[in-house]
Design an enzyme around this catalytic site. Structure first.
Site, PDB file in Angstrom:
ATOM      1  N   ARG A   1       0.857  -1.194   0.000  1.00 13.21           N
ATOM      2  CA  ARG A   1       0.000   0.000   0.000  1.00 13.21           C
ATOM      3  C   ARG A   1       0.890   1.240   0.000  1.00 13.21           C
ATOM      4  O   ARG A   1       0.622   2.226  -0.677  1.00 13.21           O
ATOM      5  CB  ARG A   1      -0.968   0.010   1.189  1.00 13.21           C
ATOM      6  CG  ARG A   1      -1.679   1.353   1.345  1.00 13.21           C
ATOM      7  CD  ARG A   1      -2.922   1.340   2.227  1.00 13.21           C
ATOM      8  NE  ARG A   1      -2.836   0.489   3.383  1.00 13.21           N
ATOM      9  CZ  ARG A   1      -2.111   0.738   4.481  1.00 13.21           C
ATOM     10  NH1 ARG A   1      -1.403   1.849   4.582  1.00 13.21           N
ATOM     11  NH2 ARG A   1      -2.093  -0.113   5.488  1.00 13.21           N
TER      12      ARG A   1
ATOM     13  N   TYR B   1     -16.596  16.653 -16.040  1.00 14.59           N
ATOM     14  CA  TYR B   1     -17.035  15.260 -15.950  1.00 14.59           C
ATOM     15  C   TYR B   1     -18.080  15.125 -14.840  1.00 14.59           C
ATOM     16  O   TYR B   1     -17.877  15.614 -13.721  1.00 14.59           O
ATOM     17  CB  TYR B   1     -15.819  14.367 -15.678  1.00 14.59           C
ATOM     18  CG  TYR B   1     -16.191  12.956 -15.345  1.00 14.59           C
ATOM     19  CD1 TYR B   1     -16.990  12.213 -16.213  1.00 14.59           C
ATOM     20  CD2 TYR B   1     -15.780  12.367 -14.170  1.00 14.59           C
ATOM     21  CE1 TYR B   1     -17.358  10.919 -15.908  1.00 14.59           C
ATOM     22  CE2 TYR B   1     -16.136  11.063 -13.854  1.00 14.59           C
ATOM     23  CZ  TYR B   1     -16.928  10.350 -14.729  1.00 14.59           C
ATOM     24  OH  TYR B   1     -17.296   9.069 -14.421  1.00 14.59           O
TER      25      TYR B   1
ATOM     26  N   ASP C   1      -7.434  18.831 -14.413  1.00 16.02           N
ATOM     27  CA  ASP C   1      -7.752  17.496 -14.894  1.00 16.02           C
ATOM     28  C   ASP C   1      -7.325  17.446 -16.361  1.00 16.02           C
ATOM     29  O   ASP C   1      -7.939  18.070 -17.228  1.00 16.02           O
ATOM     30  CB  ASP C   1      -9.253  17.221 -14.738  1.00 16.02           C
ATOM     31  CG  ASP C   1      -9.636  15.801 -15.139  1.00 16.02           C
ATOM     32  OD1 ASP C   1      -8.917  15.216 -15.972  1.00 16.02           O
ATOM     33  OD2 ASP C   1     -10.652  15.293 -14.646  1.00 16.02           O
TER      34      ASP C   1
ATOM     35  N   LYS D   1      -8.214   6.454 -19.413  1.00 14.93           N
ATOM     36  CA  LYS D   1      -8.514   6.998 -20.728  1.00 14.93           C
ATOM     37  C   LYS D   1      -7.267   6.937 -21.632  1.00 14.93           C
ATOM     38  O   LYS D   1      -6.779   5.881 -21.914  1.00 14.93           O
ATOM     39  CB  LYS D   1      -9.074   8.409 -20.575  1.00 14.93           C
ATOM     40  CG  LYS D   1     -10.197   8.501 -19.513  1.00 14.93           C
ATOM     41  CD  LYS D   1     -11.394   7.680 -19.901  1.00 14.93           C
ATOM     42  CE  LYS D   1     -12.518   7.522 -18.895  1.00 14.93           C
ATOM     43  NZ  LYS D   1     -12.467   7.997 -17.560  1.00 14.93           N
TER      44      LYS D   1
END
Ligand SMILES: Cc1ncc(COP(=O)(O)O)c(C=O)c1O
Length: 379
Positions: A49, A102, A174, A199
């Site tokens: 982690r 978005y 973004d 994406k």
């Protein structure tokens, strides 16, 4: 030596494996690492982690291609956004967000963070005075998406960085739609870049992931602390797939742009299309800014059609090679109706999208086949 984009995408953080010489970073499917005595970590790894070598390779490559100092990889774009926002904001703070973004980002602000006491105001980012007026003492971040999903609006990153910094806030961009190949927000003054690596960076519709890249080591360190403390990390296989995609981002983006330009030409000449939204068009209101801050104009194209919502939905249903689906940025072309699909969560909000809108993610197939399919779907 200053290396070029493609060289960094293929080599940064990806030296041959020291044990075997493997030229691609292996998938370290491991949770814990043997220590050489208590507290004696080998190469800094103790628990996956906190850090994992496959993820480290991806994180270093992402930082390099964005021109940042620190990259962090997450389980999804929204996990990256949430980690960033809960690092820079606490209850009582405020964020300026775009009035077009978005839908899932809007949902994170409106349905999750607001409940925890972080307020927000949607503002048209093209209006710098409106942004300046919306920044208040509690404003910790100005959130930018450019080009936006799905209306392809363009915001001036350098100008907004000045407004945010004057108000004591960080500027977050973004960069999912442009990808680091077409646009590098950190070099324009942004403090942090967010990606849905699902994406263009991943590029093959086979993995969900997110990323943060920072301009300063200090913000990078704070985000890394929260990445570990909150735990929404990218797993080793996902990191490996994303890194494999990143290597070809430059060549893919050029073909996405070539094909999108041809698709735009077809749409412009079609009688059923009432408006084409593409930052590469000289009449697009953000064209000049896009030309200044982007290498090319990207693979996303939206358009509005005669006949309203029914006609838009019908076009989506008729397309064959353009696959009906959410998401974007993969090698295959996709078509969708934002109002009923990706942006359904923005219905009734200031971010609601027009019902007659169709969004295309133009892939890298043979362009004549794409044009034939689209002509057929438009009828
Ligand atoms: C511009 C943009 N930002 C963020 C996200 C969220 O990313 P993810 O779906 O990987 O959580 C998306 C997803 O579609 C997006 O299009």
């Amino acid at each position: 030596m200053n290396q070029g984009f493609e060289t960094l995408a293929i080599h940064a953080g990806q030296e041959a494996d020291p044990h075997t010489g493997a030229v691609v970073p292996p998938i370290y499917a491991v949770s814990t690492y043997k220590q050489d005595g208590v507290g004696g970590l080998r190469a800094g790894y103790e628990y996956s982690r906190s850090a994992n070598p496959t993820r480290t390779a991806l994180e270093e490559a992402l930082a390099a291609v964005e021109g940042g100092v620190r990259g962090l990889a997450f389980a999804s774009g929204l996990a990256a956004e949430d980690t960033l926002l809960r690092t820079v904001c606490k209850p009582g703070d405020h964020v300026v967000i775009p009035d077009d973004a978005y839908g899932g980002t809007y949902r994170l602000f409106s349905r999750v963070l607001q409940e925890w006491g972080v307020s927000f105001d949607p503002v048209p980012l093209g209006d710098l005075d409106a942004v300046r007026a919306a920044v208040r003492p509690e404003t910790k971040a100005v959130w930018v998406e450019t080009p936006t999903n799905p209306l392809l609006n363009v915001a001036d990153i350098a100008a907004l960085a000045d407004v945010a910094h004057d108000g004591g806030a960080v500027l977050v961009v973004d960069n999912t739609f442009a990808s680091p190949y077409l646009q590098q927000p950190l070099s324009l003054g942004a403090d942090a870049v967010v990606h849905s690596t699902t994406k263009y960076v991943g590029g093959h519709s086979d993995v969900v992931g997110g990323a943060l890249v920072t301009r300063s080591a200090d913000l990078g360190e704070r985000l890394a602390y929260h990445q570990n403390a909150m735990g929404a990390v990218a797993g080793p296989f996902d990191s490996w797939l994303t890194l494999r995609g990143l290597k070809t981002l430059g060549v893919r983006m050029d073909r996405h742009c070539d094909n999108a330009e041809r698709v735009v030409d077809l749409l412009l000449s079609h009688p059923k299309v009432v408006q084409v939204l593409y930052p590469g068009l000289p009449e697009h209101p953000g064209h000049e800014v896009a030309a200044k801050q982007m290498r090319r104009f990207g693979g996303m194209v939206s358009f509005r059609v005669e006949g309203g919502e029914e006609a838009a939905v019908e076009i989506c249903n008729r397309a064959k090679l353009f696959t009906l689906g959410e998401s974007l940025g993969g090698v295959e072309s996709l078509i969708e109706h934002p109002g009923r699909m990706t942006h359904a969560s923005a219905a009734g909000s200031p971010l609601e999208v027009p019902a007659d809108l169709v969004r295309l993610s133009v892939g890298i197939e043979t362009v004549d086949d794409l044009l034939a399919d689209l002509s057929e779907a438009l009828g």
